[in-house]
Design an enzyme around this catalytic site. Structure first.
Site, mmCIF file in Angstrom:
data_model
loop_
_atom_site.group_PDB
_atom_site.id
_atom_site.type_symbol
_atom_site.label_atom_id
_atom_site.label_comp_id
_atom_site.label_asym_id
_atom_site.label_seq_id
_atom_site.Cartn_x
_atom_site.Cartn_y
_atom_site.Cartn_z
ATOM 1 N N CYS A 114 0.802 -1.228 0.000
ATOM 2 C CA CYS A 114 0.000 0.000 0.000
ATOM 3 C C CYS A 114 0.838 1.283 0.000
ATOM 4 O O CYS A 114 0.349 2.335 -0.385
ATOM 5 C CB CYS A 114 -0.954 0.009 1.190
ATOM 6 N N HIS A 264 -3.906 7.169 1.240
ATOM 7 C CA HIS A 264 -4.156 5.830 0.747
ATOM 8 C C HIS A 264 -5.581 5.437 1.135
ATOM 9 O O HIS A 264 -6.070 5.818 2.208
ATOM 10 C CB HIS A 264 -3.158 4.838 1.343
ATOM 11 N N ASN A 294 -9.837 -0.780 -2.176
ATOM 12 C CA ASN A 294 -8.402 -0.620 -1.954
ATOM 13 C C ASN A 294 -7.660 -1.188 -3.157
ATOM 14 O O ASN A 294 -7.647 -2.391 -3.382
ATOM 15 C CB ASN A 294 -7.995 -1.355 -0.675
#
Length: 337
Positions: A114, A264, A294
């Site tokens: 991530c 994020h 995501n």
């Protein structure tokens, strides 16, 4: 001689097929209400069976290169962030290089999950500053959908992830006025491997017995991602806030001076809590998790491109970004767009 770098081009791409929460309710024995309440996600994009990570990356890269006013032949380095490569080896950056039709260009993959895009952005900035490269293509791309447990056993993790790609071109620039001229100001990168197994995929690998992969490992479901959600949430909020403050302090700016925050997109509740801790107004945060889920390394550049298209990110704005993910790794960046 030291140079400065700036983001000159931005691009993104998501596969056309949309899976709304209602489309996966029966598949994973879940509900639209449960997913929205816990994550903020309303839908995600998943690829078809013939599309790979480098295919998504190619489309995003072409848009970013065109946005920078360049040709593919002007790119002299590719930094590719992904946890879902086309193949175990070689790196997906090499496949992307071939698809772009450019030869003898430095290409490497990074595995920071991530935080991959911010790690890649930092690397690109350093290479440009050194004078060794002029135009670096930084790509974050993921095909999660082919590696998820799409049964009730995997619902806690599988509802979170979508497929997509984002890319930026980082180019050499001259900065006369650091308060106005577009440039990457700073990046901060962090890791704590003692939490590595709180968010990971155990197999395949060289640490799982005599074989990298076996029927027994598959039967155990060790090729699917595992996450300790509560631990990730607590650390994500703490670390994202810390590293954002560090980047701002380094550059002598306050949180209130930032025009737009690109976080994020792992869970809307994480971003809301970070905003609460740092007293960031909601109108300064651009979220995309509701549309894409995501998308790991693709998330920040994908959101950046959406913010530009929505006229939320404009030339001259001061942008702050932060991410947290597997590793544990976390990172932040500050730049003038």
């Amino acid at each position: 001689m030291s140079y400065n770098s700036r983001i000159t081009g931005v691009g993104s791409y998501v596969p056309p097929q949309i899976y709304k929460n209602s489309d996966i309710e029966e598949m994973m024995d879940t509900s639209n209400e449960w997913i929205i309440q816990r994550t903020g996600i309303e839908q995600r994009h998943w690829v078809d069976e013939n599309t790979s990570t480098s295919d998504l990356a190619l489309e995003a890269s072409k848009i970013a290169i065109k946005d920078a006013g360049l040709e593919a032949s002007d790119i002299d380095m590719i930094v590719f962030a992904t946890l879902s490569p086309d193949h175990d080896f070689p790196g997906t950056g090499c496949f992307l290089q071939a698809k772009l039709g450019i030869e003898d260009v430095t290409a490497f993959d990074i595995r920071q999950q991530c935080t991959g895009f911010l790690y890649g952005l930092s690397m690109a900035d350093k290479f440009v500053q050194s004078g060794s490269h002029k135009n670096v293509l930084v790509v974050g791309a993921e095909v999660h959908s082919k590696g998820l447990d799409k049964t009730p056993n995997g619902r806690a993790v599988s509802v979170l992830f979508g497929d997509g790609a984002g890319a930026v071109v980082v180019s050499r620039t001259e900065v006369k006025d650091k308060t106005k001229d577009p440039h990457i100001m700073t990046t901060n990168l962090h890791a704590d491997g003692s939490y590595a197994k709180e968010l990971w995929v155990a197999a395949p690998g060289s640490a799982v017995g005599p074989d990298r992969m076996s029927h027994a490992l598959v039967d155990e479901g060790l090729h699917f991602p595992f996450m300790n959600g509560k631990t990730v949430f607590v650390h994500a909020v703490k670390r994202m806030a810390e590293t954002l403050m560090l980047s701002c302090k380094e550059m002598g700016v306050g949180i209130e001076d930032v025009d737009l925050f690109l976080f994020h997109q792992a869970n809307l509740r994480i971003n809301s809590k970070v905003a609460e801790v740092l007293k960031i107004p909601e109108d300064k945060i651009f979220n995309t998790i509701q549309k894409y889920g995501n998308t790991t390394a693709a998330t920040i550049p994908l959101g950046m491109h959406d913010a530009i298209k929505a006229n939320k990110l404009k030339k001259g704005m001061l942008v702050a970004s932060a991410a947290f993910g597997s590793g544990f790794t976390w990172a932040s960046g500050l730049w003038r767009y």
